[in-house]
Design an enzyme around this catalytic site. Structure first.
Site, PDB file in Angstrom:
ATOM      1  N   ASP A  91      -6.534   1.234   0.786  1.00  0.00           N
ATOM      2  CA  ASP A  91      -6.493   1.452   2.240  1.00  0.00           C
ATOM      3  C   ASP A  91      -7.843   1.031   2.820  1.00  0.00           C
ATOM      4  O   ASP A  91      -8.686   0.475   2.111  1.00  0.00           O
ATOM      5  CB  ASP A  91      -6.155   2.915   2.567  1.00  0.00           C
ATOM      6  CG  ASP A  91      -7.351   3.826   2.344  1.00  0.00           C
ATOM      7  OD1 ASP A  91      -8.305   3.414   1.643  1.00  0.00           O
ATOM      8  OD2 ASP A  91      -7.351   4.948   2.884  1.00  0.00           O
TER       9      ASP A  91
ATOM     10  N   LYS B 122       0.832  -1.204   0.000  1.00  0.00           N
ATOM     11  CA  LYS B 122       0.000   0.000   0.000  1.00  0.00           C
ATOM     12  C   LYS B 122       0.874   1.264   0.000  1.00  0.00           C
ATOM     13  O   LYS B 122       0.671   2.183  -0.789  1.00  0.00           O
ATOM     14  CB  LYS B 122      -0.928   0.024   1.222  1.00  0.00           C
ATOM     15  CG  LYS B 122      -1.927   1.164   1.156  1.00  0.00           C
ATOM     16  CD  LYS B 122      -2.536   1.503   2.481  1.00  0.00           C
ATOM     17  CE  LYS B 122      -1.639   2.422   3.272  1.00  0.00           C
ATOM     18  NZ  LYS B 122      -2.208   2.932   4.505  1.00  0.00           N
TER      19      LYS B 122
END
Ligand code: SF4
Length: 219
Positions: A139, A121
């Site tokens: 996220d 991420k």
């Protein structure tokens, strides 16, 4: 799960709601962005920005972070959650950044992920925001919204959510879509109190319909 065509139509609606969505983590360079993303785990961007306003004045280089005792860095991060872990991870990141890349944030996904404390991420966000390379970071907001709308399955892991979104959304829109889904999750489809009553996607949203039916039973 809904078709890719329907999924893109939903994302188009979200895109129209938040045309100017962008990264809300304040930073001046890729290194500051990487630190800010690490700090943002399970913490709001607002809290991170409050902290980094002062932090980035004191710590400007990877050396600055590793030249202080861990207890000093912990103390400087104490206003945000998980600060002890984050202090440790930041020192590890800075150490590996110096050892592998001379202290400069690398510009490829693989190199970024090779850094201590940098997961997929974080690498996606840095590639997208700092280097404008197409990436779609997932996220907590992106995951929740994609699942509520039925774009992804409830059981999908983060990587499966990313792969699905990348299939649905044209590559040139990945960076913007990432921010738009975050804004939609942060300001509209909130975790605890989604605004289903004023949501333009209510009619086609499985979560919205489920909540509505549950509310009828309560009456
Ligand atoms: S209807 Fe409710 S749950 Fe569905 S996307 Fe809109 S705000 Fe979120």
């Amino acid at each position: 799960m809904i078709s890719n065509k329907k999924a893109l139509e939903m994302i188009d609606v979200i895109s129209n709601m938040f045309p100017d969505a962008e990264c809300e983590l304040v930073h001046e360079n890729p290194f500051e962005l990487t630190i800010a993303v690490l700090l943002s785990a399970q913490t709001t961007d607002v809290s991170v920005n409050k902290l980094t306003k002062h932090l980035f004045k004191k710590y400007k280089t990877p050396e600055d972070y590793i030249n202080v005792d861990i207890s000093e860095l912990e103390n400087d991060l104490r206003t945000i959650g998980l600060y002890r872990n984050k202090a440790k991870n930041i020192q590890k990141l800075c150490q590996s950044l110096l050892e592998k890349f001379n202290g400069i944030i690398p510009e490829t996904h693989a190199e970024l992920e090779s850094l201590a404390g940098v997961g997929r991420k974080t690498a996606n966000v840095v590639m997208s925001v700092a280097f404008n390379e197409p990436s779609l970071a997932v996220d907590t907001h992106v995951e929740r919204v994609s699942k509520r709308l039925g774009i992804c399955r409830w059981k999908d892991n983060v990587r499966q959510v990313e792969d699905k979104l990348c299939k649905v959304v044209p590559r040139e829109r990945w960076n913007k879509t990432h921010h738009q889904l975050i804004f939609f999750g942060r300001y509209h489809c909130l975790a605890r109190s989604p605004k289903c009553d004023i949501c333009p996607l209510f009619d086609v949203c499985r979560e919205g319909q489920k909540r509505y039916k549950a509310s009828l039973k309560e009456v």
